[in-house]
Design a protein around this motif. Structure first.
Motif, mmCIF file in Angstrom:
data_model
loop_
_atom_site.group_PDB
_atom_site.id
_atom_site.type_symbol
_atom_site.label_atom_id
_atom_site.label_comp_id
_atom_site.label_asym_id
_atom_site.label_seq_id
_atom_site.Cartn_x
_atom_site.Cartn_y
_atom_site.Cartn_z
ATOM 1 N N MET A 1 0.831 -1.208 0.000
ATOM 2 C CA MET A 1 0.000 0.000 0.000
ATOM 3 C C MET A 1 0.861 1.251 0.000
ATOM 4 S SD MET A 1 -3.196 0.541 -0.255
ATOM 5 C CE MET A 1 -4.242 1.982 -0.229
ATOM 6 N N GLU A 2 2.016 1.173 0.716
ATOM 7 C CA GLU A 2 2.914 2.330 0.724
ATOM 8 C C GLU A 2 3.458 2.594 -0.669
ATOM 9 O OE1 GLU A 2 5.891 1.548 3.560
ATOM 10 O OE2 GLU A 2 4.555 1.660 5.308
ATOM 11 N N GLU A 3 3.692 1.481 -1.440
ATOM 12 C CA GLU A 3 4.191 1.651 -2.816
ATOM 13 C C GLU A 3 3.143 2.362 -3.676
ATOM 14 O OE1 GLU A 3 5.445 -1.067 -6.685
ATOM 15 O OE2 GLU A 3 4.602 -1.976 -4.862
ATOM 16 N N ILE A 4 1.898 1.958 -3.497
ATOM 17 C CA ILE A 4 0.821 2.593 -4.270
ATOM 18 C C ILE A 4 0.706 4.061 -3.922
ATOM 19 C CG2 ILE A 4 -1.684 2.604 -4.606
ATOM 20 C CD1 ILE A 4 -1.687 -0.397 -4.296
ATOM 21 N N GLN A 5 0.793 4.364 -2.591
ATOM 22 C CA GLN A 5 0.663 5.749 -2.177
ATOM 23 C C GLN A 5 1.807 6.591 -2.716
ATOM 24 O OE1 GLN A 5 -1.883 7.080 -0.657
ATOM 25 N NE2 GLN A 5 -0.948 9.105 -0.801
ATOM 26 N N SER A 6 3.047 6.070 -2.672
ATOM 27 C CA SER A 6 4.196 6.840 -3.162
ATOM 28 C C SER A 6 4.105 7.055 -4.662
ATOM 29 C CB SER A 6 5.498 6.120 -2.810
ATOM 30 O OG SER A 6 5.537 4.837 -3.433
ATOM 31 N N GLN A 7 3.701 6.012 -5.386
ATOM 32 C CA GLN A 7 3.576 6.149 -6.833
ATOM 33 C C GLN A 7 2.459 7.114 -7.183
ATOM 34 O OE1 GLN A 7 5.441 5.124 -9.091
ATOM 35 N NE2 GLN A 7 6.553 3.274 -8.475
ATOM 36 N N SER A 8 1.380 7.065 -6.382
ATOM 37 C CA SER A 8 0.271 7.987 -6.631
ATOM 38 C C SER A 8 0.699 9.424 -6.413
ATOM 39 C CB SER A 8 -0.909 7.624 -5.719
ATOM 40 O OG SER A 8 -1.977 8.517 -5.912
ATOM 41 N N ASP A 9 1.479 9.672 -5.343
ATOM 42 C CA ASP A 9 1.980 11.029 -5.104
ATOM 43 C C ASP A 9 2.894 11.467 -6.229
ATOM 44 O OD1 ASP A 9 0.560 11.025 -2.774
ATOM 45 O OD2 ASP A 9 2.288 10.427 -1.515
ATOM 46 N N ASN A 10 3.701 10.545 -6.740
ATOM 47 C CA ASN A 10 4.601 10.855 -7.857
ATOM 48 C C ASN A 10 3.808 11.274 -9.076
ATOM 49 O OD1 ASN A 10 6.785 11.127 -9.471
ATOM 50 N ND2 ASN A 10 7.291 8.929 -9.611
ATOM 51 N N TYR A 11 2.718 10.529 -9.357
ATOM 52 C CA TYR A 11 1.888 10.871 -10.517
ATOM 53 C C TYR A 11 1.229 12.229 -10.328
ATOM 54 C CZ TYR A 11 -1.381 10.173 -14.373
ATOM 55 O OH TYR A 11 -2.078 10.300 -15.531
ATOM 56 N N ASN A 385 5.936 9.236 -14.525
ATOM 57 C CA ASN A 385 6.826 8.139 -14.176
ATOM 58 C C ASN A 385 6.089 7.000 -13.473
ATOM 59 O OD1 ASN A 385 9.166 9.514 -15.127
ATOM 60 N ND2 ASN A 385 9.065 10.790 -13.277
ATOM 61 N N MET A 386 4.759 7.094 -13.435
ATOM 62 C CA MET A 386 3.959 6.081 -12.752
ATOM 63 C C MET A 386 3.989 4.761 -13.513
ATOM 64 S SD MET A 386 1.736 4.885 -10.571
ATOM 65 C CE MET A 386 0.932 6.185 -9.648
ATOM 66 N N ASP A 387 4.239 3.661 -12.824
ATOM 67 C CA ASP A 387 4.142 2.333 -13.404
ATOM 68 C C ASP A 387 2.665 2.019 -13.649
ATOM 69 O OD1 ASP A 387 4.472 -0.220 -14.232
ATOM 70 O OD2 ASP A 387 5.088 -1.023 -12.293
ATOM 71 N N THR A 388 2.341 1.565 -14.848
ATOM 72 C CA THR A 388 0.940 1.334 -15.199
ATOM 73 C C THR A 388 0.311 0.271 -14.316
ATOM 74 O OG1 THR A 388 1.443 1.917 -17.488
ATOM 75 C CG2 THR A 388 -0.621 0.781 -17.092
ATOM 76 N N ALA A 389 1.046 -0.790 -13.988
ATOM 77 C CA ALA A 389 0.502 -1.844 -13.125
ATOM 78 C C ALA A 389 0.087 -1.284 -11.769
ATOM 79 C CB ALA A 389 1.531 -2.958 -12.952
ATOM 80 N N VAL A 390 0.893 -0.353 -11.230
ATOM 81 C CA VAL A 390 0.549 0.269 -9.949
ATOM 82 C C VAL A 390 -0.670 1.163 -10.113
ATOM 83 C CG1 VAL A 390 1.377 1.798 -8.120
ATOM 84 C CG2 VAL A 390 2.932 0.149 -9.187
ATOM 85 N N ALA A 391 -0.760 1.873 -11.254
ATOM 86 C CA ALA A 391 -1.920 2.729 -11.501
ATOM 87 C C ALA A 391 -3.199 1.901 -11.584
ATOM 88 C CB ALA A 391 -1.714 3.520 -12.800
ATOM 89 N N ILE A 392 -3.115 0.750 -12.229
ATOM 90 C CA ILE A 392 -4.300 -0.108 -12.348
ATOM 91 C C ILE A 392 -4.731 -0.602 -10.976
ATOM 92 C CG2 ILE A 392 -5.124 -2.313 -13.256
ATOM 93 C CD1 ILE A 392 -3.370 -1.835 -15.710
ATOM 94 N N ARG A 393 -3.766 -1.034 -10.152
ATOM 95 C CA ARG A 393 -4.110 -1.506 -8.809
ATOM 96 C C ARG A 393 -4.691 -0.377 -7.965
ATOM 97 N NH1 ARG A 393 0.966 -4.200 -9.197
ATOM 98 N NH2 ARG A 393 1.889 -2.721 -7.719
ATOM 99 N N THR A 394 -4.153 0.817 -8.129
ATOM 100 C CA THR A 394 -4.669 1.961 -7.375
ATOM 101 C C THR A 394 -6.109 2.265 -7.758
ATOM 102 O OG1 THR A 394 -2.442 2.897 -7.291
ATOM 103 C CG2 THR A 394 -4.278 4.381 -6.824
ATOM 104 N N LEU A 395 -6.378 2.304 -9.065
ATOM 105 C CA LEU A 395 -7.733 2.604 -9.532
ATOM 106 C C LEU A 395 -8.718 1.518 -9.120
ATOM 107 C CD1 LEU A 395 -6.787 3.907 -13.085
ATOM 108 C CD2 LEU A 395 -7.913 5.255 -11.301
ATOM 109 N N GLU A 396 -8.289 0.255 -9.213
ATOM 110 C CA GLU A 396 -9.183 -0.843 -8.844
ATOM 111 C C GLU A 396 -9.495 -0.812 -7.351
ATOM 112 O OE1 GLU A 396 -9.502 -5.705 -9.413
ATOM 113 O OE2 GLU A 396 -7.600 -4.664 -9.785
ATOM 114 N N ALA A 397 -8.468 -0.588 -6.528
ATOM 115 C CA ALA A 397 -8.688 -0.537 -5.083
ATOM 116 C C ALA A 397 -9.553 0.654 -4.690
ATOM 117 C CB ALA A 397 -7.339 -0.483 -4.362
ATOM 118 N N THR A 398 -9.330 1.787 -5.343
ATOM 119 C CA THR A 398 -10.125 2.976 -5.045
ATOM 120 C C THR A 398 -11.583 2.764 -5.414
ATOM 121 O OG1 THR A 398 -8.192 4.371 -5.455
ATOM 122 C CG2 THR A 398 -10.342 5.451 -5.458
#
Length: 722
Positions: A1-11, A385-398
């Motif tokens: 979850m921390e990875e998703i949050q950091s990547q989300s902040d980066n995006y 610089n967001m990894d697409t796989a992380v973006a997909i997991r973020t959107l699905e979880a949200t």
């Protein structure tokens, strides 16, 4: 979850040029806003403060059918939304449909589709999808290539391939039931139209194939379909052009394919990629036309790869997929807010659909990797610089934890707790009527297809004229027997080879049949009977014209009964050839391989026909059994030689004479019995029937599978070429 949050902040930081709606109001109308203070609630069209719930005026014609008016009000046009929403073009003035359509609600719950892979049904293409579609609305299933959008659309329509299995529940008007015949229409991504017919003729024949009743009763439904798809200006124009005339543009051709399904006046209409191969103007016109159709009450569901900003503004609901996972389902306004809440706000000057696909398409990772060392005037080539796989997991979880997903479940529960009116199957045209219609239509096509039919007639005449002049002046002496046998062999063999020119036309017929069969508009037996009956006049015209030229130039026996047998024998050869061409085109579904296979088969048959080497002297394995018995050349040539020589005799010297049978013994295997030529004709007739039976089996079991393979193959080629 921390990875998703950091990547989300980066995006979020990388998209600072496009501030989130909560911090900045755009000067242009390129993305949606919720009302202030509404960020915690699922958005809907009712959130728009200036919205009017006025029904669209509908004009009902007298004497129409008994279709009830839709009780669900038409969905609001996004052109009436406030200035904080996406601008969309207004519907054209006078956009009135002649009939109100009773749409049907479609809901799906925990829908999963698996496709047979290396392990049995191991590949999940769609995973636990939930959603619904209401009458009078347009629901779009959107996602990148191979995301499962077409599979989901086919699952809802009950049109999955045999290699797929579906789990979950699909409800139609609150009941677990399949859509009956006539209650829905399904438009493929690539449909086969008949270019030699006008739009009105094409739809008229489609109505005759689909609907019961008499001819004059179909005119109203055809005119309604033309009006619904705004094809009035093109109704009397040929679809594919004729005699160097330009055919319909791609946008109008696409609308014709949709109009064919509207002939049944369906409650639900499924369209796979309605904007396939359309430019921006044609795409906008198509969607405005579909919006007008939805305003009558029809339920529209379609899959889409991406769209322009104006087209996006016409959607009512969107189902966003990636790798089979549902990333969002709900109103189009809420989708942009969902992306913003997940940390992916839409830039001001970017199309919403482009932004969605940019965030969830894994192919962009490769592009960024290729361009990471490139720089432009402003710095890095890509600021994301967001990894697409992380973006997909973020959107699905949200989405799973959002109130939008809860609202969808609540809506599905409301739609399924009480069953509505069940959809009834509409009557079909009888088999006899369909056979008559297909025969009539094929005759009209043959009369207009100069390239495949009239040109073939001219080529047959030229070929027989060449053969006749080469072998003319043979006389009737014993020495002419060998040359006359050669002439008949060349005539049968070369004209049979020339019949391969009809392969493209036969392949079109098979593809049209497959398209109509998938929508239950036709059947294998009906198609074969219609094709056979329509080809008989044309084949007889070729046979009698070519036979007359050849017969009199060669100087065969001047008797009417013998001439008629020659014509009948050659006529059977042509029908056998047509059946052989149908068999090969049904197997391959590709013009190159079909022609290559046909040429190879004809060459092998010519070698074993008994001319180059007497049939009894052929090697027993393979060449004599079974090839020489399968080759129709053998029976055709043998019958024609027996017809010419069985009652003749030749003088040898001053005293003795020999029969025509004896004269042929060293040249070609024939029989001395008079009935033998009729037995050969009967064998040719049995081949005509046998090839049609083989085509029936192929059409029944193989054509759908082959067309699916080639459709997947073509789609993969297009994806790889992008």
């Amino acid at each position: 979850m921390e990875e998703i949050q950091s990547q989300s902040d980066n995006y979020r930081s990388s998209s600072s040029s496009a501030s989130s709606p909560a911090s900045r109001v755009p000067s242009s109308n390129f993305f949606y806003l919720r009302k202030p203070g509404a960020l915690g609630h699922p958005i809907s069209f009712e959130d728009s403060p200036d919205w009017d719930d006025n029904d669209i005026e509908v004009r009902l014609e007298e004497g129409g059918d008994s279709i009830n008016a839709a009780t669900t009000p038409a969905s609001p046009a996004l052109s009436k939304l406030n200035s904080g929403s996406l601008p969309s073009p207004p519907l054209p003035e006078g956009a009135v449909i002649a009939r109100k359509i009773a749409g049907a609600s479609v809901a799906w719950k925990d829908l999963t589709v698996t496709v047979k892979g290396k392990r049995k049904y191991s590949d999940r293409v769609v995973k636990s999808s939930n959603g619904y579609a209401l009458p009078g609305t347009m629901t779009v299933i959107m996602g990148p290539a191979k995301s499962g959008k077409t599979t989901l659309l086919r699952a809802l329509a009950g049109r999955l391939e045999d290699s797929a299995k579906m789990y979950g529940e699909v409800f139609v008007n609150g009941a677990k039931s399949d859509l009956p015949y006539g209650s829905y229409g399904f438009v493929e991504r690539q449909t086969t139209l008949i270019g030699s017919l006008t739009v009105r003729e094409f739809l008229y024949y489609s109505a005759l194939l689909q609907l019961p009743g008499f001819f004059f009763q179909k005119k109203n439904v055809v005119e309604d379909a033309i009006l619904a798809m705004s094809l009035g200006d093109y109704a009397n124009k040929l679809i594919g052009g004729h005699c160097f005339m330009k055919g319909l543009p791609s946008g109008e051709r696409r609308r014709v394919s949709i109009a064919r399904e509207l002939v049944m006046r369906p409650h639900v209409l499924f369209i796979d990629e309605p904007l396939y191969h359309l430019d921006s103007v044609s795409a906008l016109l198509m969607m405005v036309t579909l919006k007008k159709l939805a305003s009558t009450g029809c339920t529209l569901l379609f899959s889409l790869n991406q769209s322009s900003t104006e087209v996006f503004g016409l959607f009512d609901r969107i189902c966003l997929l990636s790798n089979g996972n549902t990333l969002f389902f709900g109103e189009t306004l809420a989708c942009l807010q969902h992306f913003s809440n997940a940390g992916f706000p839409c830039p001001i000057m970017q199309s919403p659909s482009d932004h969605f696909l940019r965030a969830i398409n894994t192919d962009f990772d490769r592009i960024i990797a290729m361009c990471k060392n490139w720089q432009d005037d402003n710095g890095d080539f890509s600021s994301v610089n967001m990894d697409t796989a992380v973006a997909i997991r973020t959107l699905e979880a949200t989405y799973k934890s959002s109130e939008d997903a809860a609202a969808v479940e609540t809506m599905i529960l409301n739609l399924t707790e009480k069953e509505g009116p069940s959809l009834k199957s509409k009557g079909k045209a009888s088999s006899g009527m369909r056979t008559l219609v297909l025969t009539w239509r094929s005759l009209l096509i043959m009369s207009r297809e100069w390239k495949y039919y009239w040109l073939r007639l001219i080529l047959y005449m030229l070929l027989t004229l060449c053969i006749g002049t080469v072998f003319s002046g043979l006389g009737h002496s014993l020495s002419s027997v060998v040359t006359r046998v050669a002439a008949i062999f060349v005539f049968i063999s070369f004209t049979s080879l020339l019949s391969i020119a009809g392969a493209p036309a036969q392949m079109k017929e098979v593809k049209i049949y497959a398209c109509e069969k998938s929508n239950q508009h036709s059947g294998a037996l009906v198609f074969l009977l219609g094709q056979l009956f329509s080809s008989i006049p044309f084949m007889f015209l070729i046979s009698i014209s070519s036979s007359l030229v050849f017969y009199f130039l060669i100087g065969l026996q001047d008797e009417f009964r013998l001439l008629m047998y020659f014509v009948l024998n050659f006529f059977m050869c042509l029908l056998v050839n047509e059946g052989l061409v149908l068999v090969i085109t049904s197997i391959w579904q590709d013009i190159f391989w079909s022609i290559l296979t046909l040429v190879s088969i004809h060459v092998v048959m010519m070698l074993s026909a008994g001319y180059f080497r007497i049939r009894s002297a052929l090697p027993g394995p393979v060449w004599m059994y079974p090839v020489s018995y399968i080759a129709f050349h053998t029976y055709a040539i043998q019958g024609l030689l027996e017809n010419e020589y069985i009652d003749t005799s030749f003088a040898v010297g001053q005293v003795r004479s020999i029969s025509g049978y004896q004269a042929l013994q060293n040249v070609y295997d024939t029989s001395s019995e008079r009935k033998s030529k009729w037995e050969n004709l009967l064998v040719l007739f049995s081949m005509v029937i046998g090839y049609r039976i083989l085509v029936f089996i192929l059409l029944h079991f193989r054509v759908k599978k082959n067309l699916s393979f080639w459709r997947i193959f073509q789609c993969n080629q297009e994806v790889n070429s992008r």
